[in-house]
Design a protein around this motif. Structure first.
Motif, PDB file in Angstrom:
ATOM      1  N   GLU A   1       0.829  -0.754  -0.256  1.00  0.00           N
ATOM      2  CA  GLU A   1      -0.464  -0.072  -0.111  1.00  0.00           C
ATOM      3  C   GLU A   1       0.892   1.112  -0.382  1.00  0.00           C
ATOM      4  O   GLU A   1       2.039   1.300   0.720  1.00  0.00           O
ATOM      5  N   THR A   2       0.477   2.156  -0.655  1.00  0.00           N
ATOM      6  CA  THR A   2       1.400   3.305  -0.817  1.00  0.00           C
ATOM      7  C   THR A   2       1.451   4.367   1.181  1.00  0.00           C
ATOM      8  O   THR A   2       0.467   4.130   1.884  1.00  0.00           O
ATOM      9  N   ASN A   3       2.923   4.156   0.801  1.00  0.00           N
ATOM     10  CA  ASN A   3       2.985   4.911   2.338  1.00  0.00           C
ATOM     11  C   ASN A   3       3.393   6.228   2.709  1.00  0.00           C
ATOM     12  O   ASN A   3       4.009   6.342   3.308  1.00  0.00           O
ATOM     13  N   ALA A   4       2.713   7.563   1.713  1.00  0.00           N
ATOM     14  CA  ALA A   4       2.548   8.508   1.920  1.00  0.00           C
ATOM     15  C   ALA A   4       2.369   9.575   3.439  1.00  0.00           C
ATOM     16  O   ALA A   4       2.079   8.509   3.914  1.00  0.00           O
ATOM     17  N   PRO A   5       3.685   9.578   3.640  1.00  0.00           N
ATOM     18  CA  PRO A   5       3.053  10.647   4.621  1.00  0.00           C
ATOM     19  C   PRO A   5       2.012  11.125   5.241  1.00  0.00           C
ATOM     20  O   PRO A   5       1.277  11.763   4.210  1.00  0.00           O
ATOM     21  N   LEU A   6       1.455  11.248   6.242  1.00  0.00           N
ATOM     22  CA  LEU A   6      -0.165  12.116   6.506  1.00  0.00           C
ATOM     23  C   LEU A   6      -0.164  12.956   6.147  1.00  0.00           C
ATOM     24  O   LEU A   6       0.118  13.351   6.714  1.00  0.00           O
ATOM     25  N   GLY A   7      -1.419  13.633   5.746  1.00  0.00           N
ATOM     26  CA  GLY A   7      -0.774  14.929   5.873  1.00  0.00           C
ATOM     27  C   GLY A   7      -0.367  15.704   4.649  1.00  0.00           C
ATOM     28  O   GLY A   7       0.727  14.865   3.743  1.00  0.00           O
ATOM     29  N   GLU A   8      -0.630  17.278   5.383  1.00  0.00           N
ATOM     30  CA  GLU A   8      -0.075  17.737   3.425  1.00  0.00           C
ATOM     31  C   GLU A   8       1.214  18.925   4.957  1.00  0.00           C
ATOM     32  O   GLU A   8       0.738  19.196   6.253  1.00  0.00           O
ATOM     33  N   THR A   9       2.148  18.571   4.875  1.00  0.00           N
ATOM     34  CA  THR A   9       3.856  19.016   5.258  1.00  0.00           C
ATOM     35  C   THR A   9       3.497  20.599   4.788  1.00  0.00           C
ATOM     36  O   THR A   9       3.681  21.190   4.924  1.00  0.00           O
ATOM     37  N   VAL A  10       3.484  21.200   6.251  1.00  0.00           N
ATOM     38  CA  VAL A  10       3.525  22.709   6.613  1.00  0.00           C
ATOM     39  C   VAL A  10       4.894  23.471   7.215  1.00  0.00           C
ATOM     40  O   VAL A  10       5.705  24.423   6.275  1.00  0.00           O
ATOM     41  N   PHE A  11       6.197  22.246   7.571  1.00  0.00           N
ATOM     42  CA  PHE A  11       7.197  22.658   8.116  1.00  0.00           C
ATOM     43  C   PHE A  11       8.270  21.634   8.079  1.00  0.00           C
ATOM     44  O   PHE A  11       7.218  20.263   8.660  1.00  0.00           O
ATOM     45  N   GLU A  12       9.339  21.578   7.805  1.00  0.00           N
ATOM     46  CA  GLU A  12       9.756  20.067   8.307  1.00  0.00           C
ATOM     47  C   GLU A  12      11.607  20.942   8.114  1.00  0.00           C
ATOM     48  O   GLU A  12      11.625  21.178   7.882  1.00  0.00           O
ATOM     49  N   ASN A  13      12.387  20.435   9.478  1.00  0.00           N
ATOM     50  CA  ASN A  13      13.631  20.054   9.505  1.00  0.00           C
ATOM     51  C   ASN A  13      14.060  19.050   9.863  1.00  0.00           C
ATOM     52  O   ASN A  13      13.389  17.888   9.724  1.00  0.00           O
ATOM     53  N   ALA A  14      15.752  18.991  10.231  1.00  0.00           N
ATOM     54  CA  ALA A  14      15.988  17.454  10.398  1.00  0.00           C
ATOM     55  C   ALA A  14      15.501  16.793  11.168  1.00  0.00           C
ATOM     56  O   ALA A  14      15.580  15.605  11.760  1.00  0.00           O
ATOM     57  N   GLY A  15      15.386  17.620  12.737  1.00  0.00           N
ATOM     58  CA  GLY A  15      14.331  16.826  13.735  1.00  0.00           C
ATOM     59  C   GLY A  15      12.541  16.540  13.725  1.00  0.00           C
ATOM     60  O   GLY A  15      12.575  15.500  14.295  1.00  0.00           O
ATOM     61  N   VAL A  16      11.920  17.413  13.307  1.00  0.00           N
ATOM     62  CA  VAL A  16      10.668  16.723  13.121  1.00  0.00           C
ATOM     63  C   VAL A  16       9.878  17.335  11.033  1.00  0.00           C
ATOM     64  O   VAL A  16      10.722  18.194  11.296  1.00  0.00           O
ATOM     65  N   ARG A  17       8.833  16.464  11.631  1.00  0.00           N
ATOM     66  CA  ARG A  17       7.766  17.023  10.518  1.00  0.00           C
ATOM     67  C   ARG A  17       6.705  17.642  11.166  1.00  0.00           C
ATOM     68  O   ARG A  17       5.779  16.792  12.034  1.00  0.00           O
ATOM     69  N   ALA A  18       6.390  19.150  10.679  1.00  0.00           N
ATOM     70  CA  ALA A  18       4.478  19.515  11.450  1.00  0.00           C
ATOM     71  C   ALA A  18       3.572  19.077   9.843  1.00  0.00           C
ATOM     72  O   ALA A  18       4.049  19.699   8.998  1.00  0.00           O
ATOM     73  N   PHE A  19       2.575  18.731  10.565  1.00  0.00           N
ATOM     74  CA  PHE A  19       1.456  18.379   8.714  1.00  0.00           C
ATOM     75  C   PHE A  19       0.258  18.814   9.630  1.00  0.00           C
ATOM     76  O   PHE A  19      -0.070  19.019  10.584  1.00  0.00           O
TER      77      PHE A  19
END
Length: 791
Positions: free
Chosen positions: A466-484
């Motif tokens: 199954e496609t394992n695309a990240p959940l939701g739409e990324t709003v911000f991302e750096n090396a430590g976190v993804r915010a969506f």
């Protein structure tokens, strides 16, 4: 007219054996009052059998109970005096011994007492549900089905629902809703075939492993070294699993297969080996008898050697060359190497995989509704990280199918049945796709269940393919976190670090996410895509400054960590932490500062810094001192002592319910039983806070502390522990510093201090400890071995 809601107010469990008692325990964990029945005792209290079973629940490790109070909500009952209690139960689960005649007798006895809408389910691991339904009166049959919990019921995610031909569809849906949300289970609907899905394949896999171990002459301890975590399976691997399950129980399941599957092409394999029968006859039943395939002799672990007919020294490992093959990350390459190797251990491993692939390919049509159910059943019921069909597809469907067919033709496989035509279709890439998973009976793809309860699973379990695309739409991302965002007013932030450790990148990312949330969103939720929530501060990131003795840089890092905790507490939007798995150290400190916590039942929360020779430096000591002050009825010290011991002894709550009792979680925090519902509930809570006109708490103008007198009192007790050799001198030193910080430092008892005062004390004590050689040794040991050092 819409259908009325199904509410479970009370449940009865019939049978207070190991499974019945543990199912009752998990029901009361979930705040479902439960009546536990068994036969009347021949002497003494007529409920004696149940009372003994309930008493045993309190002593078991790991505990079937999520908190001490839960057990009070199990009502003991016996079939002679209490059958009238059944009429008030919305669900009755029969969990007596696996004897169809005993079950039929019991059904005749209880049926007249069931409420007219009561769901009646049998917890059987393999008996025919349709046959058992025949023993029920006709009026009960539409409300009858199989419900197969896995042992231990609190911890194993899988429950199989097995309908019989008379089961009402609506009743099955209601039962599934209850199992998924209230009890937190992963449900699959199984066909009424012997041993259903998980046991049919899981037990076959164990039998194939045993047969191939004999064929290639591999010792049992070597088998366990090769077939455990190296294959993404539990530590108990194969033979230790049989010991844990109980050799008699394992033999019973095998006998069910022998008795009920005479036409199975692998039928000759469904026999307990002679050596296993001998062990059982000798009373060596596994872990419960303290000896089975393994037994301890003093500190030495012995393993049974069937060739010698006796126990020999254990602990032998797989060959390094074979273990190197298992480390290969590309599955296609790994299987090629295993198959081509002439090493008996490599041949053994290929044979085990091949025979399972052969079995599931041959039987998919008759045992499961689709391939996804097989993979989830084995993942959730047997603890494999990857299901057997996923493994096959990941390694290249066509190539594996060709190799399996080749081995069948050469007479190398355990069964000689040909692979079904669908397996060998020239364009087949696998069985799992975005459109669904393959059902061999219909030749079609089956999509996910559309039952409303699954709309709560925003990030459901997926199968490979199954496609394992990240959940939701990324709003911000750096090396430590993804915010969506998933298209509402909540910003969700997930850590990307290993084990979600908190280093500079995570802190930078969280600060950026809070800036964005305050600017554009109603709330922030901290949720990880998989457990753990966080193992705490990333000590490795401090190592360069530490090696150079750059204490200013380290103090600056601790100050930033504390500032992050405080920002979570006082941000302009509500912050909700959604926890599961380990919530340790700095991860726990972030949770302590959130406005609300939504915690999966299996969240293990603790301030464990003492294990590496430190104290909580991100606001943990401060937070517990504040909570003690708020709870104190004039006597701050007595309120503080419990919190002090929790930190000084590095106590970890063994469930979210226990975390509430220990003060890591507040009573208003929410406990969720299904980890896949965490994000849905956390977002709902965050929006509820925002929609209620959220304002951050007002900063304390000062709260009372126990002062130097309080610290002296605590240290007096520590001296006794040191002299009794319960703690080491370094433990005493660390605990003394924790007492100084939590009591507010060198001030009079009752002095009012603010949060920054305590954070300053925390920081200073943290650096003092970091400079200590014994703490440095503890940190080095943890970073190199992953284990705490007691020095």
């Amino acid at each position: 007219m819409s259908q009325s809601k199904f509410i479970v107010r009370k449940v009865a469990v019939l049978g207070a054996g190991v499974m019945g008692a543990q199912i009752a325990a998990h029901l009361v964990n979930a705040k479902v009052p439960t009546v536990l029945f068994d036969l009347p005792a021949k002497e003494g209290d007529k409920n004696g059998i149940v009372l003994k079973a309930v008493d045993a629940l309190k002593k078991q490790k790991p505990s079937p109970l999520s908190n001490k109070e839960a057990v009070l909500h199990i009502t003991p009952a016996n079939y002679e005096d209490h059958l009238h209690l059944l009429k008030d139960c919305d669900l009755v689960i029969e969990a007596i011994a696996e004897r169809a005649d005993w079950k039929a007798d019991l059904y005749r006895k209880v049926a007249p007492h069931l409420g007219e809408h009561t769901i009646f389910a049998t917890n059987t691991s393999g008996l025919s549900i349709n046959m058992l339904a025949d023993a029920c009166p006709e009026s009960v049959r539409p409300r009858f089905c199989g419900v197969h919990f896995f042992n231990p019921p609190r911890y194993m995610h899988l429950v199989e629902i097995i309908p019989c031909v008379t089961s009402e569809a609506g009743m099955l849906d209601n039962l599934e809703r209850f199992l998924v949300t209230t009890l937190g289970k992963g449900v699959i609907r199984a066909k009424d075939t012997p041993n259903f899905v998980a046991n049919r394949i899981g037990v076959f896999s164990m039998l194939a492993t045993i047969a191939n171990a004999e064929k290639f002459g591999i010792r049992f301890d070597v088998v366990d070294d090769l077939t455990g975590p190296r294959l993404g399976r539990p530590k108990s691997a194969t033979f230790r699993t049989a010991d844990v399950v109980g050799l008699d129980t394992f033999a019973h399941v095998v006998k069910t297969m022998d008795d009920t599957l005479p036409a199975d092409p692998w039928h000759p394999l469904f026999k307990s080996p002679e050596w296993l029968q001998k062990l059982i006859a000798d009373g060596a039943l596994g872990a419960k008898a303290k000896r089975g395939i393994y037994k301890k002799d003093g500190k030495m672990m012995l393993v049974f050697d069937p060739a010698a007919g006796e126990y020999v020294a254990g602990g032998q490992k797989g060959d390094d060359a074979v273990k190197e093959i298992l480390k290969i990350s590309n599955p296609a390459e790994k299987f090629k190497k295993l198959r081509e190797s002439s090493h008996p251990q490599a041949q053994f491993l290929w044979a085990c995989f091949r025979d399972v692939f052969h079995y599931i390919g041959f039987h998919l049509a008759d045992i499961a509704n689709c391939a996804r159910d097989v993979d989830f059943a084995i993942r959730w019921g047997f603890g494999w990280s990857v299901g057997p069909f996923e493994t096959w597809q990941g390694a290249g469907w066509q190539q594996i199918a060709a190799w399996v067919a080749e081995d069948i033709a050469a007479g190398k496989s355990l069964g000689n049945a040909p692979l079904p035509a669908w397996v060998l279709e020239g364009d087949r890439a696998g069985v799992h796709f975005d459109a669904g998973s393959f059902d061999a009976a219909s030749g079609k793809l089956v999509g996910r269940s559309q039952l409303d309860v699954y709309a709560r699973q925003l990030a459901p379990a997926k199968v490979l393919g199954e496609t394992n695309a990240p959940l939701g739409e990324t709003v911000f991302e750096n090396a430590g976190v993804r915010a969506f965002t998933t298209g509402d007013d909540v910003l969700v932030v997930s850590f990307k670090s290993k084990a979600h450790a908190i280093g500079p990148d995570v802190i930078d990312g969280l600060n950026a996410a809070l800036d964005i949330a305050e600017d554009r969103f109603k709330a922030l939720v901290i949720w990880q895509t998989e457990e753990p929530f966080s193992v705490g501060a990333d000590l490795a990131s401090m190592m360069p400054a530490f090696m150079m003795g750059d204490w200013d840089a380290i103090e600056n890092a601790v100050t930033r960590f504390q500032a992050m905790s405080m920002r979570l507490r006082y941000s302009q939007v509500p912050v909700v932490a959604a926890t599961q798995g380990y919530v340790f150290g700095g991860g726990c400190e972030f949770v302590l500062h959130a406005d609300r916590v939504v915690s999966h039942l299996e969240s293990y929360i603790g301030l464990v810094e003492v294990g590496v020779g430190l104290l909580p430096g991100g606001g943990g000591c401060k937070e517990f001192a504040m909570r003690a002050a708020a709870e104190a009825r004039g006597d701050i010290l007595s309120a503080l002592k419990e919190y002090f011991m929790t930190i000084a002894m590095a106590k970890v709550a063994t469930s979210a319910a226990e975390a509430q009792e220990m003060g890591f979680l507040k009573k208003a925090d929410v406990v969720v039983f299904n980890a896949f519902e965490l994000l849905f509930v956390a977002k709902s809570e965050a929006l509820a806070l925002a929609n209620a006109g959220y304002r951050p708490p007002l900063k304390s103008k000062g709260f009372p502390v126990a002062g130097r007198a309080g610290a002296a009192s605590i240290k007096g007790q520590l001296v006794n522990m040191l002299e009794g050799r319960f703690i080491s001198e370094h433990d005493y030193f660390i605990s003394g510093l924790i007492a100084d910080v939590m009591c507010g430092g060198d001030v009079e008892q009752g002095t009012l201090v603010d949060e920054q005062w305590l954070l300053g004390l925390e920081r200073k004590a943290f650096i003092t400890l970091l400079k200590h050689p014994k703490t440095q040794a503890r940190i080095a040991n943890m970073l190199t071995t992953g284990k705490p050092l007691r020095n």
